[in-house]
Design an enzyme around this catalytic site. Structure first.
Site, short mmCIF file in Angstrom:
data_model
loop_
_atom_site.label_atom_id
_atom_site.label_comp_id
_atom_site.label_asym_id
_atom_site.label_seq_id
_atom_site.Cartn_x
_atom_site.Cartn_y
_atom_site.Cartn_z
N CYS A 1 0.97 -1.00 -0.06
CA CYS A 1 0.15 -0.01 0.04
C CYS A 1 0.96 1.30 0.03
CB CYS A 1 -0.94 0.13 1.32
SG CYS A 1 -1.93 1.53 1.37
N GLU B 1 -3.67 0.67 -6.20
CA GLU B 1 -2.55 -0.48 -6.71
C GLU B 1 -2.40 -0.19 -8.22
OE1 GLU B 1 -0.61 -2.03 -5.31
OE2 GLU B 1 -1.15 -2.43 -3.41
#
Length: 254
Positions: free
Chosen positions: A2, A106
């Site tokens: 992340c 992402e």
């Protein structure tokens, strides 16, 4: 993994969700990046039955670091290894926290070789909690800086096409147990360090404008009608040679 996330839920809703007493005022953020200030929820040292709000640097700094300029930015910690890693093991035992978020990003490599950003959020787009660790670092003059990292685990099947890792999510019923560090050992909370259920998140492509930390607005979370990667301008393309400095379009604690 992340490396960017968002929190646009109002301060009032975040407070009601996590149950802390203070009412901090913070703006909606659509592109939170490493080294920027982030909100965390942790156990109140004065009243361990209650959580407290704090604003800390994203990028954990262990107390033993001499010079933060020479230390890597630890924005993530592998949950399988954190209890044994020097940078994280004390925080894993004593300083666990929750990091409120509405979603995270992402990137997936497209057929044309470019990377397409995806926003990953709950189907209802509501706020949730990353599992986090926090620490306090002090410089030679006695100035303190608090910082935090997000714990990750192996991705579930839903998110594996985007990345092999994903943040650990702490469900509402487990949040008190996660925060009560003095009442649990690493083994007691190991069952929380797992991937979210397959239907917990959904992912959809968004604008490549999110590639630049200077862009932080609501348009970043609008789904693309066409899943083909839009052409990014030179201004929006991240440099492979130059790392962003603290303050380059980012909020800074320094």
């Amino acid at each position: 993994m992340c490396g960017r996330y968002l929190l646009r839920t109002s301060p009032e809703e975040v407070r009601d969700t996590f149950g802390y007493a203070a009412q901090p005022n913070f703006p909606p953020r659509y592109n939170i990046a490493p080294t920027q200030p982030i909100p965390i929820v942790r156990e109140d040292a004065g009243d361990r039955a209650s959580p407290e709000f704090a604003l800390v640097r994203w990028g954990l700094l262990p107390p033993w670091v001499k010079d933060i300029k020479d230390f890597p930015t630890l924005i993530n910690a592998r949950s399988e290894e954190a209890a044994n890693k020097p940078a994280f093991r004390t925080a894993m035992r004593r300083r666990r926290c929750l990091i409120p978020a509405d979603g995270f990003y992402e990137w997936q490599k497209a057929e044309n070789g470019k990377k397409q950003p995806y926003l990953i959020q709950r189907p209802d787009a509501q706020v949730f909690a990353f599992a986090g660790l926090w620490e306090t670092w002090m410089d030679a003059q006695g100035n303190e800086l608090e910082s935090a990292a997000i714990l990750t685990t192996a991705a579930n099947e839903t998110l594996t096409p985007l990345h092999h890792r994903m943040p650990v999510v702490i469900e509402k019923e487990d949040r008190a147990r996660w925060l009560h560090c003095d009442e649990t050992s690493g083994d007691d909370i190991s069952d929380l360090l797992k991937a979210a259920p397959e239907d917990y998140f959904r992912a959809f492509p968004v604008s490549t404008r999110v590639n630049s930390v200077a862009n932080d607005d609501e348009s970043l979370v609008v789904p693309l009608a066409d899943e083909q990667t839009p052409a990014a301008t030179d201004k929006e393309k991240p440099s492979a040679k130059k790392k962003p400095k603290a303050g380059d379009g980012q909020m800074s604690l320094f």
